[in-house]
Design an enzyme around this catalytic site. Structure first.
Site, PDB file in Angstrom:
ATOM      1  N   VAL A 106       0.844  -1.206   0.000  1.00 37.81           N
ATOM      2  CA  VAL A 106       0.000   0.000   0.000  1.00 37.81           C
ATOM      3  C   VAL A 106       0.877   1.254   0.000  1.00 37.81           C
ATOM      4  CG1 VAL A 106      -1.913  -1.180   1.169  1.00 37.81           C
ATOM      5  CG2 VAL A 106      -0.185  -0.004   2.555  1.00 37.81           C
ATOM      6  N   HIS A 122      -4.367  -4.481  -2.260  1.00 36.89           N
ATOM      7  CA  HIS A 122      -4.699  -4.147  -0.864  1.00 36.89           C
ATOM      8  C   HIS A 122      -4.891  -2.647  -0.647  1.00 36.89           C
ATOM      9  CE1 HIS A 122      -2.914  -8.249   0.650  1.00 36.89           C
ATOM     10  NE2 HIS A 122      -4.062  -8.376   0.014  1.00 36.89           N
ATOM     11  N   CYS A 133     -20.222   8.956   3.389  1.00 37.47           N
ATOM     12  CA  CYS A 133     -20.674   9.270   2.020  1.00 37.47           C
ATOM     13  C   CYS A 133     -19.883   8.526   0.947  1.00 37.47           C
ATOM     14  CB  CYS A 133     -20.624  10.777   1.766  1.00 37.47           C
ATOM     15  SG  CYS A 133     -18.942  11.439   1.613  1.00 37.47           S
ATOM     16  N   CYS A 151     -14.394  13.775   7.051  1.00 33.48           N
ATOM     17  CA  CYS A 151     -14.782  14.183   5.690  1.00 33.48           C
ATOM     18  C   CYS A 151     -15.515  15.525   5.776  1.00 33.48           C
ATOM     19  CB  CYS A 151     -15.706  13.110   5.138  1.00 33.48           C
ATOM     20  SG  CYS A 151     -16.323  13.398   3.491  1.00 33.48           S
ATOM     21  N   CYS A 153     -18.352  16.021   4.808  1.00 32.71           N
ATOM     22  CA  CYS A 153     -19.744  15.718   5.183  1.00 32.71           C
ATOM     23  C   CYS A 153     -19.878  15.443   6.679  1.00 32.71           C
ATOM     24  CB  CYS A 153     -20.261  14.517   4.381  1.00 32.71           C
ATOM     25  SG  CYS A 153     -19.718  12.917   5.014  1.00 32.71           S
ATOM     26  N   GLY A 190       9.354 -11.039  -2.850  1.00 33.76           N
ATOM     27  CA  GLY A 190       9.246 -10.513  -1.487  1.00 33.76           C
ATOM     28  C   GLY A 190       7.883 -10.647  -0.842  1.00 33.76           C
ATOM     29  N   THR A 191       7.258 -11.803  -1.045  1.00 29.25           N
ATOM     30  CA  THR A 191       6.014 -12.042  -0.304  1.00 29.25           C
ATOM     31  C   THR A 191       6.087 -13.406   0.366  1.00 29.25           C
ATOM     32  OG1 THR A 191       3.610 -12.309  -0.395  1.00 29.25           O
ATOM     33  CG2 THR A 191       4.806 -12.840  -2.416  1.00 29.25           C
ATOM     34  N   ASN A 216      13.080 -14.257  -2.944  1.00 28.69           N
ATOM     35  CA  ASN A 216      12.731 -14.014  -1.547  1.00 28.69           C
ATOM     36  C   ASN A 216      13.981 -14.189  -0.697  1.00 28.69           C
ATOM     37  OD1 ASN A 216      11.568 -14.344   1.221  1.00 28.69           O
ATOM     38  ND2 ASN A 216       9.645 -14.247   0.088  1.00 28.69           N
ATOM     39  N   ALA A 234      15.832  -8.671  -2.799  1.00 23.74           N
ATOM     40  CA  ALA A 234      15.225  -8.280  -4.074  1.00 23.74           C
ATOM     41  C   ALA A 234      16.024  -7.165  -4.749  1.00 23.74           C
ATOM     42  CB  ALA A 234      13.784  -7.821  -3.832  1.00 23.74           C
TER      43      ALA A 234
HETATM   44  P1  OAD Z   1       5.225 -10.491   4.711  1.00 24.40           P
HETATM   45  O1  OAD Z   1       5.792  -9.631   5.776  1.00 24.40           O
HETATM   46  O2  OAD Z   1       4.271 -11.569   5.111  1.00 24.40           O
HETATM   47  O3  OAD Z   1       6.393 -11.198   3.919  1.00 24.40           O
HETATM   48  C1  OAD Z   1       7.506 -10.494   3.457  1.00 24.40           C
HETATM   49  C2  OAD Z   1       8.385 -11.477   2.701  1.00 24.40           C
HETATM   50  O4  OAD Z   1       9.455 -10.746   2.140  1.00 24.40           O
HETATM   51  C3  OAD Z   1       8.989 -12.576   3.567  1.00 24.40           C
HETATM   52  O5  OAD Z   1       8.779 -13.821   2.920  1.00 24.40           O
HETATM   53  C4  OAD Z   1      10.479 -12.210   3.646  1.00 24.40           C
HETATM   54  O6  OAD Z   1      11.305 -13.360   3.651  1.00 24.40           O
HETATM   55  C5  OAD Z   1      10.672 -11.443   2.356  1.00 24.40           C
HETATM   56  N1  OAD Z   1      11.715 -10.410   2.389  1.00 24.40           N
HETATM   57  C6  OAD Z   1      12.060  -9.582   3.403  1.00 24.40           C
HETATM   58  N2  OAD Z   1      13.012  -8.724   3.028  1.00 24.40           N
HETATM   59  C7  OAD Z   1      13.301  -9.024   1.735  1.00 24.40           C
HETATM   60  C8  OAD Z   1      14.200  -8.486   0.778  1.00 24.40           C
HETATM   61  N3  OAD Z   1      14.992  -7.453   1.054  1.00 24.40           N
HETATM   62  N4  OAD Z   1      14.217  -9.049  -0.456  1.00 24.40           N
HETATM   63  C9  OAD Z   1      13.407 -10.103  -0.757  1.00 24.40           C
HETATM   64  N5  OAD Z   1      12.543 -10.642   0.103  1.00 24.40           N
HETATM   65  C10 OAD Z   1      12.485 -10.104   1.329  1.00 24.40           C
HETATM   66  O7  OAD Z   1       4.591  -9.500   3.622  1.00 24.40           O
HETATM   67  P2  OAD Z   1       3.505  -9.824   2.505  1.00 24.40           P
HETATM   68  O8  OAD Z   1       3.692 -11.170   1.942  1.00 24.40           O
HETATM   69  O9  OAD Z   1       3.496  -8.674   1.586  1.00 24.40           O
HETATM   70  O10 OAD Z   1      -2.022  -7.303   4.229  1.00 24.40           O
HETATM   71  O11 OAD Z   1       2.178  -9.790   3.360  1.00 24.40           O
HETATM   72  C11 OAD Z   1       0.962  -9.937   2.724  1.00 24.40           C
HETATM   73  C12 OAD Z   1      -0.084  -9.125   3.413  1.00 24.40           C
HETATM   74  O12 OAD Z   1      -0.108  -9.437   4.811  1.00 24.40           O
HETATM   75  C13 OAD Z   1       0.162  -7.624   3.395  1.00 24.40           C
HETATM   76  O13 OAD Z   1      -0.271  -7.005   2.212  1.00 24.40           O
HETATM   77  C14 OAD Z   1      -0.639  -7.151   4.563  1.00 24.40           C
HETATM   78  C15 OAD Z   1      -0.175  -8.193   5.560  1.00 24.40           C
HETATM   79  O14 OAD Z   1      -0.944  -8.376   6.676  1.00 24.40           O
HETATM   80  C16 OAD Z   1      -2.940  -6.497   4.752  1.00 24.40           C
HETATM   81  O15 OAD Z   1      -2.653  -5.578   5.487  1.00 24.40           O
HETATM   82  C17 OAD Z   1      -4.324  -6.827   4.303  1.00 24.40           C
END
Ligand code: OAD
Length: 243
Positions: A106, A122, A133, A151, A153, A190-191, A216, A234
């Site tokens: 975000v 997200h 509103c 807001c 409103c 990076g997720t 990752n 990354a």
């Molecule tokens: P996470 O914090 O769950 O995961 C981050 C990932 O990035 C992990 O697997 C780390 O190993 C990896 N990581 C950390 N530093 C890195 C780097 N420099 N290079 C490469 N990889 C690296 O974050 P998200 O998967 O984005 O949702 O989390 C998903 C959602 O959970 C978010 O959008 C948020 C959260 O709660 C909401 O708020 C709805």
């Protein structure tokens, strides 16, 4: 950590040759910009409870507390700049006609780097939405002058992000599914790939025949499915693959 030369060359060739590429990014891509990730030993969800800060129920209970946390996150993000990983994805977009960038972040750093079409699953921390509103507006002030913000409103404004228990924006989700189902290469950066439905997308792509590439810092549940898996930062890996 570094990439094995042969694997790097193979993936560089795959990226060069692919007519369509979809990318899914998570908090890890912004880690090197100084924005905390959610999971892991230093993650936000180690220090804070998501139930207190990132659910509609939490906001209904204590909008001030939720807004104080978001105001703090906005200030961290405002001080951050895109890193070489964000920049590498701009380069990829410029060279691949069928390119889609899907993010769970975000923070707006992909936009700031110059990515033109970002599918935000997200939401966006820089938008505010009125609970009364429905007006949506952009507000980049840090700190916000009034907490919780109101807001015109009189209604309560909330952060324009998706909270736990909420549906994703339908248009963004549809665009993400379409990109995952039609791409030749799906790159995951990076997720932790544990939050659904975003975590479905790599599997959807794989089932439709796309090659899966993961970058990752550590192995994830997706790693065994990946055709190529690069363990490292990354900001170091992506520029090597996309130069
Ligand atoms: P996470 O914090 O769950 O995961 C981050 C990932 O990035 C992990 O697997 C780390 O190993 C990896 N990581 C950390 N530093 C890195 C780097 N420099 N290079 C490469 N990889 C690296 O974050 P998200 O998967 O984005 O949702 O989390 C998903 C959602 O959970 C978010 O959008 C948020 C959260 O709660 C909401 O708020 C709805």
């Amino acid at each position: 950590m570094s990439i094995q030369p042969s694997k790097t060359e193979e993936v560089r060739e795959e990226l060069r040759a692919a007519s369509s590429i979809a990318v899914l990014t998570g908090a890890g891509i912004s880690e090197e910009s100084g924005i905390p990730v959610f999971r892991g030993s230093d993650g936000l969800w180690k220090q804070y409870r998501a139930e207190d800060l990132a659910t509609p129920e939490a906001f209904a209970r204590d909008p001030r507390l939720v807004w104080e946390w978001y105001d703090w996150r906005r200030s961290r993000i405002a001080a951050a700049r895109p890193n070489p990983a964000h920049e590498a994805l701009v380069l990829l977009e410029n060279h691949c006609p069928g390119f889609a960038l899907i993010t769970q972040n975000v923070d707006g750093l992909h936009d700031l780097a110059g990515s033109r079409h970002v599918i935000k699953l997200h939401g966006d921390i820089w938008t505010l939405r009125c609970q009364h509103c429905g007006t949506v507006k952009s507000d980049r002030r840090v700190p916000l002058p009034e907490i919780p913000p109101r807001c015109a409103c009189g209604g309560l404004l909330r952060p324009g992000v998706v909270w736990f228990g909420e549906a994703l924006p339908p248009a963004a989700w549809q665009a993400a599914v379409q990109a995952a189902e039609s791409c030749a290469l799906f790159l995951v950066v990076g997720t932790s790939a544990v939050v659904y439905p975003a975590a479905e997308l790599p599997m959807l792509a794989k089932h439709r025949g796309a090659k899966l590439i993961e970058i990752n810092f550590e192995p994830t549940a997706l790693t065994p499915l990946a055709d190529y898996s690069f363990v490292g930062k990354a900001g170091e890996m992506l520029p090597q693959l996309v130069s």
